[in-house]
Scaffold this motif. Sequence first.
Motif, short mmCIF file in Angstrom:
data_model
loop_
_atom_site.label_atom_id
_atom_site.label_comp_id
_atom_site.label_asym_id
_atom_site.label_seq_id
_atom_site.Cartn_x
_atom_site.Cartn_y
_atom_site.Cartn_z
N VAL A 268 0.84 -1.21 0.00
CA VAL A 268 0.00 0.00 0.00
C VAL A 268 0.87 1.25 0.00
O VAL A 268 0.57 2.23 -0.71
CB VAL A 268 -0.97 -0.02 1.21
N GLU A 269 1.95 1.25 0.78
CA GLU A 269 2.87 2.40 0.76
C GLU A 269 3.45 2.62 -0.63
O GLU A 269 3.53 3.75 -1.10
CB GLU A 269 4.03 2.17 1.74
N GLY A 270 3.86 1.54 -1.28
CA GLY A 270 4.42 1.66 -2.62
C GLY A 270 3.42 2.23 -3.60
O GLY A 270 3.75 3.10 -4.42
N MET A 271 2.19 1.75 -3.54
CA MET A 271 1.15 2.27 -4.45
C MET A 271 0.88 3.75 -4.18
O MET A 271 0.74 4.53 -5.13
CB MET A 271 -0.14 1.46 -4.30
N VAL A 272 0.80 4.14 -2.92
CA VAL A 272 0.54 5.54 -2.58
C VAL A 272 1.67 6.43 -3.09
O VAL A 272 1.44 7.50 -3.68
CB VAL A 272 0.34 5.71 -1.06
N VAL A 273 2.91 5.99 -2.91
CA VAL A 273 4.05 6.81 -3.36
C VAL A 273 4.10 6.88 -4.89
O VAL A 273 4.41 7.94 -5.45
CB VAL A 273 5.37 6.24 -2.78
N ILE A 274 3.78 5.80 -5.57
CA ILE A 274 3.73 5.85 -7.04
C ILE A 274 2.65 6.82 -7.51
O ILE A 274 2.88 7.62 -8.42
CB ILE A 274 3.50 4.43 -7.62
N ILE A 275 1.49 6.78 -6.90
CA ILE A 275 0.40 7.69 -7.29
C ILE A 275 0.79 9.14 -7.00
O ILE A 275 0.55 10.03 -7.83
CB ILE A 275 -0.90 7.30 -6.58
#
Length: 124
Positions: free
Chosen positions: A44-51
Amino acid sequence: MNKRENKRLVKYIFFEILLSAILLLIGLAIVYFTNYNFKDVLFVEGMVVIILGIFSGISGNSTGLSLQGMGQNNAQYVSNANLETLKEEKEKTKNNLNPNISIGLNMVSLIIGGAICIIIDFII
């Protein structure tokens, strides 16, 4: 590669490592204080940072058409002024086309940092 490009590349790699370490520490803190799984938190952290990285590269022209004159007595005047402003801006940038998505070092750093976080998630 010249000296300037090497410094920029080293700075870029350092920022990537620092961002990944910060994301891992935040993930560990979240796991410590909650009952979530570490792999889920990293994903979830990775997805948030990518977005956030993708959204940080989006820009636009804020002086275009607006709805500020709606419902007022001078709505036609405000609309005409907005159209004239937009027309002048198009004439100024006729030869110099600026894209609405600018790829900068921060955008790429955030996207790669999020991707590293997701890759670490799959490795674990």
